[in-house]
Write a protein that holds these residues in place. Sequence first.
Motif, PDB file in Angstrom:
ATOM      1  N   VAL A  84       1.144  -1.273   0.173  1.00 21.77           N
ATOM      2  CA  VAL A  84      -0.076  -0.134   0.611  1.00 21.77           C
ATOM      3  C   VAL A  84       0.592   1.656   0.087  1.00 21.77           C
ATOM      4  O   VAL A  84       0.500   1.797  -1.039  1.00 21.77           O
ATOM      5  CB  VAL A  84      -0.837   0.393   0.982  1.00 21.77           C
ATOM      6  CG1 VAL A  84      -1.406   1.401   1.524  1.00 21.77           C
ATOM      7  CG2 VAL A  84      -2.054  -1.206   1.051  1.00 21.77           C
ATOM      8  N   MET A  85       1.746   1.453   0.778  1.00 22.62           N
ATOM      9  CA  MET A  85       2.894   2.579   0.872  1.00 22.62           C
ATOM     10  C   MET A  85       3.593   3.044   0.240  1.00 22.62           C
ATOM     11  O   MET A  85       3.723   3.659  -1.239  1.00 22.62           O
ATOM     12  CB  MET A  85       3.647   2.694   2.444  1.00 22.62           C
ATOM     13  CG  MET A  85       2.756   2.064   3.508  1.00 22.62           C
ATOM     14  SD  MET A  85       2.400   3.824   3.640  1.00 22.62           S
ATOM     15  CE  MET A  85       0.493   2.715   5.325  1.00 22.62           C
ATOM     16  N   ASP A  86       4.260   2.036  -1.150  1.00 16.70           N
ATOM     17  CA  ASP A  86       4.849   1.879  -2.235  1.00 16.70           C
ATOM     18  C   ASP A  86       4.033   2.624  -3.388  1.00 16.70           C
ATOM     19  O   ASP A  86       3.904   3.169  -3.781  1.00 16.70           O
ATOM     20  CB  ASP A  86       5.225   0.696  -2.839  1.00 16.70           C
ATOM     21  CG  ASP A  86       6.488  -0.405  -2.251  1.00 16.70           C
ATOM     22  OD1 ASP A  86       6.580   0.691  -1.349  1.00 16.70           O
ATOM     23  OD2 ASP A  86       6.878  -1.519  -2.525  1.00 16.70           O
ATOM     24  N   THR A  87       2.591   2.153  -2.910  1.00 16.55           N
ATOM     25  CA  THR A  87       1.609   2.272  -3.784  1.00 16.55           C
ATOM     26  C   THR A  87       1.849   4.157  -3.844  1.00 16.55           C
ATOM     27  O   THR A  87       1.506   4.839  -5.097  1.00 16.55           O
ATOM     28  CB  THR A  87       0.274   1.620  -3.907  1.00 16.55           C
ATOM     29  OG1 THR A  87       0.725   0.155  -4.060  1.00 16.55           O
ATOM     30  CG2 THR A  87      -0.823   2.068  -5.298  1.00 16.55           C
ATOM     31  N   LEU A  88       1.038   4.094  -2.804  1.00 12.83           N
ATOM     32  CA  LEU A  88       0.876   5.710  -2.288  1.00 12.83           C
ATOM     33  C   LEU A  88       2.383   6.895  -3.003  1.00 12.83           C
ATOM     34  O   LEU A  88       1.882   7.846  -2.967  1.00 12.83           O
ATOM     35  CB  LEU A  88       0.436   5.662  -0.668  1.00 12.83           C
ATOM     36  CG  LEU A  88      -0.192   5.091  -0.482  1.00 12.83           C
ATOM     37  CD1 LEU A  88      -0.778   5.564   1.135  1.00 12.83           C
ATOM     38  CD2 LEU A  88      -1.890   6.440  -0.678  1.00 12.83           C
ATOM     39  N   GLY A  89       3.166   5.775  -2.796  1.00 12.77           N
ATOM     40  CA  GLY A  89       4.628   7.053  -2.844  1.00 12.77           C
ATOM     41  C   GLY A  89       4.289   7.456  -4.324  1.00 12.77           C
ATOM     42  O   GLY A  89       5.523   8.535  -4.673  1.00 12.77           O
ATOM     43  N   ARG A  90       3.618   6.328  -5.165  1.00  9.47           N
ATOM     44  CA  ARG A  90       4.131   7.510  -6.705  1.00  9.47           C
ATOM     45  C   ARG A  90       3.403   8.253  -6.691  1.00  9.47           C
ATOM     46  O   ARG A  90       3.383   9.409  -8.535  1.00  9.47           O
ATOM     47  CB  ARG A  90       3.515   6.125  -7.576  1.00  9.47           C
ATOM     48  CG  ARG A  90       4.041   4.860  -7.521  1.00  9.47           C
ATOM     49  CD  ARG A  90       3.099   3.713  -8.368  1.00  9.47           C
ATOM     50  NE  ARG A  90       4.226   2.864  -8.575  1.00  9.47           N
ATOM     51  CZ  ARG A  90       4.655   1.942 -10.115  1.00  9.47           C
ATOM     52  NH1 ARG A  90       4.065   2.913 -11.001  1.00  9.47           N
ATOM     53  NH2 ARG A  90       5.260   0.511  -9.598  1.00  9.47           N
ATOM     54  N   PHE A  91       2.329   8.220  -5.600  1.00 13.37           N
ATOM     55  CA  PHE A  91       1.960   9.784  -5.897  1.00 13.37           C
ATOM     56  C   PHE A  91       2.450  11.257  -5.357  1.00 13.37           C
ATOM     57  O   PHE A  91       1.613  12.615  -5.027  1.00 13.37           O
ATOM     58  CB  PHE A  91       0.309  10.156  -5.844  1.00 13.37           C
ATOM     59  CG  PHE A  91      -0.508   8.700  -6.049  1.00 13.37           C
ATOM     60  CD1 PHE A  91      -1.431   9.279  -6.934  1.00 13.37           C
ATOM     61  CD2 PHE A  91      -0.387   7.550  -5.940  1.00 13.37           C
ATOM     62  CE1 PHE A  91      -2.184   8.395  -7.744  1.00 13.37           C
ATOM     63  CE2 PHE A  91      -1.112   6.645  -6.541  1.00 13.37           C
ATOM     64  CZ  PHE A  91      -1.657   7.232  -7.715  1.00 13.37           C
ATOM     65  N   THR A  92       3.090  11.352  -4.483  1.00 11.31           N
ATOM     66  CA  THR A  92       4.030  12.421  -4.102  1.00 11.31           C
ATOM     67  C   THR A  92       4.937  12.118  -3.657  1.00 11.31           C
ATOM     68  O   THR A  92       5.543  11.416  -3.454  1.00 11.31           O
ATOM     69  CB  THR A  92       2.594  12.661  -2.793  1.00 11.31           C
ATOM     70  OG1 THR A  92       3.658  13.578  -2.416  1.00 11.31           O
ATOM     71  CG2 THR A  92       2.964  11.689  -1.999  1.00 11.31           C
ATOM     72  N   GLU A  96       4.914  10.825   4.349  1.00 17.05           N
ATOM     73  CA  GLU A  96       5.559   9.794   6.085  1.00 17.05           C
ATOM     74  C   GLU A  96       4.294   8.625   6.564  1.00 17.05           C
ATOM     75  O   GLU A  96       3.162   9.043   6.579  1.00 17.05           O
ATOM     76  CB  GLU A  96       5.714  10.432   7.034  1.00 17.05           C
ATOM     77  CG  GLU A  96       5.078  10.871   8.656  1.00 17.05           C
ATOM     78  CD  GLU A  96       4.793  11.366   9.839  1.00 17.05           C
ATOM     79  OE1 GLU A  96       4.866  13.001   9.373  1.00 17.05           O
ATOM     80  OE2 GLU A  96       4.733  10.889  10.412  1.00 17.05           O
ATOM     81  N   VAL A  97       5.067   7.595   6.648  1.00 17.57           N
ATOM     82  CA  VAL A  97       4.191   6.331   7.075  1.00 17.57           C
ATOM     83  C   VAL A  97       4.124   6.827   8.493  1.00 17.57           C
ATOM     84  O   VAL A  97       4.801   6.110   8.830  1.00 17.57           O
ATOM     85  CB  VAL A  97       5.117   5.266   6.301  1.00 17.57           C
ATOM     86  CG1 VAL A  97       4.357   4.177   6.548  1.00 17.57           C
ATOM     87  CG2 VAL A  97       5.245   4.624   5.015  1.00 17.57           C
ATOM     88  N   TYR A  98       2.740   6.523   8.817  1.00 14.35           N
ATOM     89  CA  TYR A  98       2.575   6.985  10.373  1.00 14.35           C
ATOM     90  C   TYR A  98       2.434   5.800  11.267  1.00 14.35           C
ATOM     91  O   TYR A  98       3.414   5.933  12.162  1.00 14.35           O
ATOM     92  CB  TYR A  98       0.962   7.931  10.272  1.00 14.35           C
ATOM     93  CG  TYR A  98       0.873   8.105  11.814  1.00 14.35           C
ATOM     94  CD1 TYR A  98       2.494   8.913  12.396  1.00 14.35           C
ATOM     95  CD2 TYR A  98       0.251   7.617  12.403  1.00 14.35           C
ATOM     96  CE1 TYR A  98       1.686   9.181  14.060  1.00 14.35           C
ATOM     97  CE2 TYR A  98      -0.826   8.600  13.872  1.00 14.35           C
ATOM     98  CZ  TYR A  98       0.413   9.197  14.601  1.00 14.35           C
ATOM     99  OH  TYR A  98       0.171   8.972  15.436  1.00 14.35           O
ATOM    100  N   SER A  99       1.802   5.196  10.818  1.00 14.65           N
ATOM    101  CA  SER A  99       1.975   3.364  10.974  1.00 14.65           C
ATOM    102  C   SER A  99       1.253   2.274   9.870  1.00 14.65           C
ATOM    103  O   SER A  99       1.956   2.820   9.145  1.00 14.65           O
ATOM    104  CB  SER A  99       0.516   3.479  12.097  1.00 14.65           C
ATOM    105  OG  SER A  99      -0.960   3.493  11.141  1.00 14.65           O
ATOM    106  N   ILE A 100       1.115   1.021  10.949  1.00 17.22           N
ATOM    107  CA  ILE A 100       1.486  -0.350   9.783  1.00 17.22           C
ATOM    108  C   ILE A 100      -0.124   0.263   8.294  1.00 17.22           C
ATOM    109  O   ILE A 100      -0.083  -0.132   7.339  1.00 17.22           O
ATOM    110  CB  ILE A 100       0.852  -1.331  10.255  1.00 17.22           C
ATOM    111  CG1 ILE A 100       1.229  -2.395   9.473  1.00 17.22           C
ATOM    112  CG2 ILE A 100      -0.218  -1.350  10.696  1.00 17.22           C
ATOM    113  CD1 ILE A 100       1.538  -3.499  10.639  1.00 17.22           C
TER     114      ILE A 100
END
Length: 454
Positions: A84-92, A96-100
Amino acid sequence: MFALVDCNNFYASCERVFDPSARDVPVVVLSNNDGCVIARSPEAKAIGVRMAEPAFKRKGFFARHGVRVFSSNYALYGDMSRRVMDTLGRFTPRMEVYSIDEAFLHLKPTPDRSLQAQASEMRETVRRWTGITVSVGIGPTKTLAKVANRIAKNTPKMHGVCDLSCSTNLGKVLEGVHVSDVWGIGRRITKKLAAVGVTNARQLRDLPDPWVKKRLTATGLMTVWELRGRSCIPLEDAPASKKAIVTSRSFGKPVTTWTQMREAVTAYTARAAEKLRAQNGVAGQLMVYLLTNPHRPELPQYSNSRTVRLPVPTDHTPTLLAAAGDATSAIYKAGFSYKKAGVMLTDIQNADARQLSLLDLTAAPAAGKVPSSSSQNGVRQGQTTNQQESNQKSPQQDMPRQQALMQALDATNSKWGRDTVTYAATGLGRAWKMRQNHKSPRYTTNWEELPLVD
DNA sequence: TCTGGGGTCCTAGGACCC
DNA sequence: TCTGGGGTCCTAGGACCC
C-alpha cells in the motif's frame, strides 16, 4: 496540504484479500495470544463486536453469528502495508508512513487536477493494486487531515475522500466532531474538557490559549492551534530511529519455573537485539521486567524490573543476553505464576558513533575509566565490574568477529525465516509461546504458504 | 482456562553545580 | 536574626498514539 490516507479495517481487509470465504461475513482479528479483538470488518461492527473486547468472553457469540476469527498475522499485514505504501509513494515525493495502516502525504493541487481528483485516483489505484480500500482526508494541518479522514470514513456518499482544505464552514464541521475523536485528545483530557462543558472540536478550538497551555500542556496547545489551521506538527519524511526498543509478550501458559522464564527472556532479548541491529544502533542500557496476571487478583501478585547499564554500548547478542540473564535472576522469585515478561533496550546510539568511543576506551588502559552510573540503576557493583572485565579482554580483536557473527546470524534469519538460527537458551519446547490458534497462511511472504489457484 | 504490543512526548521534582 | 538564583540532568509518572 496534508492528506491522511488510512486503510479501512486494515487487518480484517488483509485476511479477506486472500480468503474470499471471509468476504461478506463478519471477520475479527485477535491480538497476540488470541487475547482481544483488535480489528473488525464492517459486518462485525454492525453486530456489536467491540474493539479490545476479550475474545474468550465472546466465543459463543462468534459461533452463533458465524464470525470468522483470525489470529494476528503480522508477516501478512506488514507485507500488505508495504504494498500500500509503495503505491501511495507514486503520488507524492513527500510522505510519512505513520503506522502500519496510515500515511501522511503532501499533496499539491495543479491547474488541471484538484486535490479531490488526486485523492480519488490514489484511492482507486490502491484498491486495484492491493485489494485494500483506503479513506483519504485532506486539510491544512495534520490534525485537520485526521478530522477529514474520519468524516470520509463515516460518510458513504463521499466515496472515501473528504477535502477540508478550503472549507468555508469549518466551524460547523468541527461542531459535529466529538473532542474524543480529535487526534491527541484521549480519555483523560476528554474528561477534563467535559468538566468545563467542552464536548465538540469547535469548542476546543475556541478555548483561550492560556487556559489550554495550563490545563492541557504544550501538546494540547499544538492540537488547538492545528484545529485553527496553523500547522505545528510537520511531516516527518525520514523515519526517526527508535530511542527505545521493546520486545514483550504475554505467555501462552503461565510460566512457573526459572528455566522457562530464562528461555523467554533470552528469546525476547535476541529479538530486541535483531531490531537494534536493523536500525544500526547500539544500546547503552537494558531493562527486564516481569509480572504476574493482574486479572487474577485472587492469586499472589508480583512485578518487578531491573535496569542494567552496559559497560560499552553494544548490539552484540551474547553480551546483551548475559546482562538480561543477570537482571532476570535478580528479580525472579519462585512461587509465582508469571503472565508476561519484557525486555527494553534504551540509551540507543548510532553504531558508527560507538566506534569512536571504543577507540577512546582502548586508548586508555585503565578499565576504571569506563563511565558507570550503575548505582543509579540498581546494578550490583560486582556484577558490572565482571562484565567490564569480560568485555575488555581485547575489544579491538573481538569487535570485527562479533560483528561478523551477528551479521551472519541476521542474514541467515532474514533469508530463511525468523529463528532459523537461534540461541539454545531460548529453549526447544517453548511452552510459554503465545497462542495463535486461528492464524492464516503467510500468503505473500512464504513459498510454502502461497495461495494455490486451481 | 482465557484480557496485546510497541512506541513518543511532556512535566514535575529532586540532585547537583557554580 | 539571617539561608540566592539560575541552570542542567535525570527519573518517574502521566498522557497520548496505533
